[in-house]
Design a protein around this motif. Structure first.
Motif, short mmCIF file in Angstrom:
data_model
loop_
_atom_site.label_atom_id
_atom_site.label_comp_id
_atom_site.label_asym_id
_atom_site.label_seq_id
_atom_site.Cartn_x
_atom_site.Cartn_y
_atom_site.Cartn_z
N LEU A 35 0.79 -1.05 0.05
CA LEU A 35 0.11 -0.05 0.07
C LEU A 35 0.78 1.13 0.16
CD1 LEU A 35 -2.71 1.67 0.25
CD2 LEU A 35 -2.42 1.26 2.73
N VAL A 36 0.68 1.98 -1.15
CA VAL A 36 1.26 3.28 -0.89
C VAL A 36 0.20 4.51 -0.88
CG1 VAL A 36 2.58 5.00 -2.46
CG2 VAL A 36 3.06 2.35 -2.83
N PRO A 37 0.59 5.01 0.30
CA PRO A 37 -0.77 6.03 0.65
C PRO A 37 -0.75 7.39 -0.43
CG PRO A 37 1.03 6.46 2.02
CD PRO A 37 1.45 5.19 1.32
N GLY A 38 -1.97 7.86 -0.35
CA GLY A 38 -2.38 9.06 -1.27
C GLY A 38 -3.76 9.58 -0.84
N ASP A 39 -4.02 10.94 -1.28
CA ASP A 39 -5.39 11.39 -1.07
C ASP A 39 -6.48 10.45 -1.41
OD1 ASP A 39 -4.06 13.68 0.02
OD2 ASP A 39 -3.93 14.66 -1.90
N LEU A 40 -6.22 9.76 -2.79
CA LEU A 40 -7.03 8.88 -3.19
C LEU A 40 -6.39 7.71 -3.67
CD1 LEU A 40 -8.60 11.47 -5.87
CD2 LEU A 40 -9.77 10.75 -3.97
N LEU A 41 -7.23 6.34 -3.47
CA LEU A 41 -6.35 5.41 -3.68
C LEU A 41 -7.08 4.48 -5.18
CD1 LEU A 41 -6.22 3.80 -0.20
CD2 LEU A 41 -4.34 4.69 -1.43
N ILE A 42 -6.05 3.85 -5.43
CA ILE A 42 -6.45 2.74 -6.73
C ILE A 42 -6.03 1.43 -6.19
CG2 ILE A 42 -7.07 4.59 -8.50
CD1 ILE A 42 -4.28 3.82 -9.70
N GLY A 43 -6.75 0.36 -6.66
CA GLY A 43 -6.20 -0.88 -6.42
C GLY A 43 -5.75 -1.69 -7.70
N ALA A 44 -4.92 -2.60 -7.60
CA ALA A 44 -4.37 -3.41 -8.66
C ALA A 44 -4.17 -4.82 -8.25
CB ALA A 44 -3.22 -2.51 -9.35
N VAL A 45 -4.71 -5.79 -8.87
CA VAL A 45 -4.29 -7.13 -8.72
C VAL A 45 -3.39 -7.70 -9.87
CG1 VAL A 45 -5.22 -9.40 -8.14
CG2 VAL A 45 -6.48 -7.36 -7.21
N ILE A 46 -2.11 -7.87 -9.65
CA ILE A 46 -1.14 -8.26 -10.62
C ILE A 46 -0.67 -9.48 -10.51
CG2 ILE A 46 0.60 -7.65 -12.01
CD1 ILE A 46 -0.07 -4.51 -11.18
N PRO A 47 -0.47 -10.39 -11.13
CA PRO A 47 0.23 -11.44 -10.81
C PRO A 47 1.80 -11.47 -11.02
CG PRO A 47 -0.85 -12.00 -13.07
CD PRO A 47 -1.27 -10.50 -12.30
N ILE A 48 2.50 -10.77 -10.13
CA ILE A 48 3.92 -10.89 -10.19
C ILE A 48 4.72 -12.19 -10.31
CG2 ILE A 48 6.01 -9.89 -9.21
CD1 ILE A 48 4.23 -7.50 -8.21
N HIS A 49 3.98 -13.22 -9.74
CA HIS A 49 4.31 -14.82 -10.04
C HIS A 49 3.15 -15.30 -10.66
CE1 HIS A 49 6.83 -13.53 -6.42
NE2 HIS A 49 7.51 -14.51 -6.67
N ILE A 50 3.50 -16.31 -11.40
CA ILE A 50 2.07 -16.85 -12.13
C ILE A 50 2.02 -18.41 -11.70
CG2 ILE A 50 2.68 -15.59 -14.40
CD1 ILE A 50 4.27 -18.15 -15.42
N ASP A 51 2.61 -18.84 -10.40
CA ASP A 51 2.29 -20.11 -10.11
C ASP A 51 2.45 -20.17 -8.66
OD1 ASP A 51 1.56 -22.83 -10.32
OD2 ASP A 51 3.56 -23.37 -11.02
N LYS A 52 1.82 -21.09 -7.97
CA LYS A 52 1.62 -21.20 -6.38
C LYS A 52 1.97 -22.68 -6.14
CE LYS A 52 -0.82 -18.39 -3.21
NZ LYS A 52 -2.11 -17.48 -3.23
N LEU A 53 2.70 -22.77 -4.95
CA LEU A 53 2.63 -24.21 -4.32
C LEU A 53 1.57 -24.09 -3.26
CD1 LEU A 53 6.40 -24.75 -4.03
CD2 LEU A 53 4.89 -25.89 -5.70
N TYR A 54 0.77 -25.16 -3.25
CA TYR A 54 -0.28 -25.31 -1.98
C TYR A 54 0.38 -26.43 -1.09
CZ TYR A 54 -2.88 -23.07 -5.49
OH TYR A 54 -3.49 -21.82 -6.50
N PRO A 55 0.82 -25.90 0.16
CA PRO A 55 1.17 -26.73 1.33
C PRO A 55 0.12 -27.86 1.79
CG PRO A 55 1.94 -24.62 1.56
CD PRO A 55 0.86 -24.46 0.52
N THR A 56 0.33 -29.01 2.15
CA THR A 56 -0.71 -29.94 2.35
C THR A 56 -1.15 -29.44 3.84
OG1 THR A 56 0.72 -31.62 1.56
CG2 THR A 56 -1.13 -32.34 3.30
N VAL A 57 -2.66 -29.51 3.87
CA VAL A 57 -3.50 -29.08 4.80
C VAL A 57 -3.61 -30.28 5.80
CG1 VAL A 57 -5.60 -27.99 5.79
CG2 VAL A 57 -4.25 -27.23 3.67
N THR A 58 -3.00 -30.42 6.96
CA THR A 58 -3.58 -31.79 7.97
C THR A 58 -4.63 -31.27 8.84
OG1 THR A 58 -2.11 -30.34 9.79
CG2 THR A 58 -1.07 -31.87 8.11
#
Length: 865
Positions: A35-58
């Protein structure tokens, strides 16, 4: 599917969840966001990575944090493009003066769960997100830029659309997102897949590929894009060999089956309407099977992918051609990128990862003893020079996705600026009032985004149509080998829907590299093209592009390749041997120059001289008994008519004219009627003369000299009457007969009334039959009166000729029909001359002693007895 999305999220968002917003640090950052502050905010969703590892859920402990993998230089460049646009706007005195823009950015790793998590984090201002609550009072969040994939954008658009919260995507192209009823607050700075599909269809049609395969991911982007593309190409006559969808969970059997279909199909061209993530497993399987010789047509989802541009995939993808987002340049952006340092850029975690990937080094933790003990020769200092790095991050020659993010930031800023300049009676509030820039609702900004009009530095005009789509502009790129072994995407054309001249598609074919030895455009057809002279005949049960080449039927041509139909030549023309051109038909008639015509003409002229010679002989010997005994004057008429019979054959030779057609059969009928009437008169007079010698015979009065002339006139007049009726009621006329002989125009006389013709010919037969019958009955009369024997033979020959003529004429065609009639005329005339006059001429010339009254009366024979 859309109704399920809407219902699901409506229940979540409207469900009251008690929560507290105390101790919330608005400037804190999410583990995957900044988050970079300012008087007005805009949001952006950017996949800087393109893959993900999903750890095992116990389910026995708190689930561990997911791990993002595969850092993407070009996606990190997209983040910097957003940052650069914000800093430009904050420095601008014209756009949002005295206001500063801040921003949220979230790394989603191109995973649906993270896309949702990042969107809710920005909406609520809290990590972890608290549903249906906003723990951030100020500054207001104006809009969200994203998301990475169409399927994810559709899900987010359902959530954001509930509150009319503006969403501007820089990458999602699904045509489903153009539905304003379902997605009222969705906009994008990339064209809809409808335009892309049309461009891909134009690409296929431009190179005359009629047999293509389609592959796409099994999601909204793939299904919708493929369906529009299929409709466009089928409408233009292109056939789809196969359509395969890549499973989103990369099931091995599915990938193996797709690679097998591509390998075995006869389609050379494969349209891959996909993103690079989904395409990689297919290419890997094709490499295992050594599948080559296919030309890939790329959608914008992978047409500029650096992941696929590596040397590994060049045997398959080299020569590919496709559509990419329109490339542009951002002034000063290259210098901005080179000025980045690991510790002066927002998102230090990302910048350090970028630095390590770019320079192949590692940042060591100075407080970690194990790191201090390790060899730090390959450690990062942060002072490395980015100008020496050449990768997709530093490449700003063809900015596409980065420029779309840059454009999205300016669109939101321009809408905010328009909102700040709102005048009373022109605003979105009830009563046309205006809202405050420090306290506005999302739907109020949505009003201005709908109306935004923006001119960027590259002279590109940005606005949205009624469906939230910008003007469609694409580049056509060709994958060509580079000097370093990788493949470069070279622009070879463009597709611009704004072109007012109507020429929206343009391509430089000479600049395309196909990866073949000849560098000719590859063929992709189910069946080879049908050459000229053939037509296409579809195979039963197969697409229309699979056909057989059938030769055109007789009399038809096709002068185009792949002609669907053959068409007939004009009536006076005929196909050549290749059946691709029509040429004038040769005209056939029995001409005087024709060898057969010359023979018949010569025979006719020479033959007519024979009766004239006999006539001259009779004149010389008219006082002799043999001439006088055979009725000298009737014989002279007969000789003249026989001469005319020979000459009338000439009327059937030569060019066909109306007058000739009108008179030739009538002349033939009258002359022959005169000739046969003379013979009939001779026959009857012989009989009357013999019968009159009997005592008490009443036939003596019929032996006067006038009787034969009366018979001749009456018999000839009947024929004359028949001919007059024929010529008056149904006269013959010249015609062009194209049915008698294929490929030849037979010029002939149409008798018009076959009945009249056969009546005329039948009357001649009747006269000849009567003469033959009478002569046959009188053959045993005394020699002194007996010319009946000669008449019998002459009529027998005459009738034989004309009876033979009937079947011969019916079986002959063209000029040979006329030749048969001429032959019958000449033969029958010669039969009469030979049988009637040659014996007399022989006696006159060679047996003068027999040309005496005693010999004729038989007295000399009686004396010897």
């Amino acid at each position: 599917m859309f109704h399920v999305y809407r219902t699901f999220w409506h229940l979540i968002l409207t469900f009251h969840v008690p929560a507290s917003c105390t101790d919330v640090n608005l400037l804190s950052s999410s583990p995957s966001g900044i988050l970079v502050p300012g008087d007005l905010l805009i949001g952006a969703v950017i996949p800087i990575h393109i893959d993900k590892l999903y750890p095992t859920v116990t389910f026995q402990e708190r689930p561990p944090t997911d791990i993002c993998t595969m850092f993407r230089f070009e996606n990190y460049q997209q983040f910097q493009a957003l940052r650069y646009a914000v800093e430009e706007i904050n420095r601008s005195p014209y756009l949002l003066p005295n206001r500063t823009l801040g921003y949220y950015v979230y790394d989603s790793c191109a995973a649906l769960q993270s896309e949702l998590e990042g969107t809710l984090w920005m909406l609520t201002g809290q990590s972890p997100a608290i549903l249906n609550y906003c723990c951030r009072e100020t500054p207001p969040l104006a809009a969200i830029i994203g998301h990475s994939l169409s399927t994810y954008s559709i899900l987010m658009a359902h959530i954001l659309g509930e509150y009319r919260f503006p969403q501007v995507s820089y990458f999602s192209t699904s045509s489903l997102l153009s539905d304003r009823n379902q997605f009222p607050s969705f906009f994008r700075t990339v064209p809809s897949d409808v335009f892309q599909s049309r461009g891909l269809a134009q690409l296929v049609l431009h190179f005359k590929w009629t047999w293509v395969g389609l592959i796409a991911p099994d999601d909204d982007y793939g299904h919708e894009g493929t369906e529009v593309l299929r409709q466009e190409i089928i409408k233009e006559g292109v056939c789809v060999a196969y359509t395969e969808y890549i499973s989103s969970n990369f099931i091995f059997e599915n990938i193996r089956n797709i690679a097998n279909i591509i390998m075995e199909s006869s389609a050379t061209v494969v349209v891959a309407f996909s993103t690079d993530i989904y395409l990689i497993p297919v290419l890997e399987e094709m490499l295992k099977r050594n599948v080559t010789g296919k030309i890939f047509i790329s959608s914008e989802g992978w047409s500029t992918s650096n992941v696929l541009s590596v040397e590994k995939y060049s045997p398959i993808l080299s020569g590919s051609i496709g559509i990419a987002f329109h490339s542009s340049k951002i002034q000063g952006f290259h210098e901005f990128l080179n000025s980045i340092r690991p510790f002066n850029s927002p998102g230090i975690t990302w910048s350090k990862l970028f630095w390590e990937e770019a320079f192949g080094c590692r940042f060591f933790d100075q407080t970690n003893i194990s790191d201090l003990l390790n060899d730090q020769e390959n450690s990062c200092t942060g002072e490395e020079n980015l100008e020496n790095v050449q990768n997709s991050f530093s490449d700003v020659s063809n900015l596409r996705a980065s420029y779309n993010i840059y454009t999205a930031v300016y669109v939101i800023a321009k809408a905010l600026d328009d909102l700040s300049l709102c005048q009373r009676l022109d605003g979105p509030l009830p009563g046309r009032e205006c809202s405050d820039l420090d306290n506005f609702e999302p739907w109020q900004l949505l009003y201005y985004i709908n109306k935004v009009q923006l001119n960027l530095s590259n002279a590109r005009e940005v606005f949205f149509d009624k469906d939230g789509n910008p003007p469609a502009i694409y580049d056509i790129v060709n994958w060509q080998p580079g000097s370093d072994g990788t493949m470069k995407q070279v622009k070879v054309g463009s597709y611009d829907s704004r072109n007012s001249s109507g020429d929206v598609f343009g391509i430089k074919t000479t600049t395309i590299w196909w990866g073949t030895e000849t560098q000719e455009v590859p063929l992709s057809v189910c069946s080879q093209s049908c050459p000229e002279g053939f037509r296409k005949a579809t195979k039963r049960g197969e697409p229309v592009c699979c056909f057989e080449c059938v030769p055109c039927d007789q009399g038809e041509i096709s002068n185009q390749t792949n002609s669907v139909d053959c068409w007939k030549c004009p009536w006076d023309m005929w196909p050549n041997s290749k059946r691709n051109r029509c040429f004038p038909k040769p005209i056939e008639f029995l001409s005087f120059e024709d060898p057969l015509g010359i023979i018949l003409t010569s025979t006719s002229v020479v033959s007519c001289l024979i009766p004239i010679s006999i006539f001259n002989l009779f004149i010389q010997y008219k006082s002799t008994p043999i001439v006088r005994a055979n009725n000298y004057y009737v014989s002279c008429i007969l000789l003249v008519s026989l001469s005319l019979c020979f000459l009338c054959a000439l009327a059937f030779i030569g060019d066909i004219q109306h007058e000739k057609c009108l008179l030739r059969q009538a002349a033939f009928g009258l002359i022959f009627a005169l000739c046969v009437s003379c013979i009939l008169a001779k026959t009857i007079i012989v009989v009357f003369a013999f019968m009159a010698t009997k005592p008490g015979s009443g036939l003596k009065k019929w032996t006067t000299p006038h009787v034969p002339y009366m018979i001749i006139v009456i018999c000839t007049f009947v024929q004359f009457l028949l001919c007059v009726i024929w010529l008056s009621v149904s006269p013959p006329f010249p015609q062009y007969n194209i049915e008698a002989k294929p490929g030849i125009i037979v010029v002939e006389c149409n008798e018009n009334s076959p009945f009249a013709f056969w009546c005329m010919l039948g009357y001649l037969g009747f006269l000849a039959s009567v003469s033959f019958t009478v002569a046959f009955l009188a053959r045993r009369l005394p020699d002194s009166y007996n010319e009946a024997k000669f008449i019998t033979f002459s009529m027998l020959a005459f009738l034989s000729v004309w009876v033979s003529f009937i079947p011969a004429s019916l079986s002959a065609q063209g000029k040979y029909t006329v030749s048969m009639e001429i032959f019958a005329i000449l033969t029958s005339s010669w039969a009469l001359v030979a049988c009637m006059f040659l014996p007399k001429c022989f006696i006159i010339l060679f047996k003068p002693d027999m040309n005496s009254k005693e010999k004729l009366m038989g007295k000399d024979r009686n004396r010897n007895m």
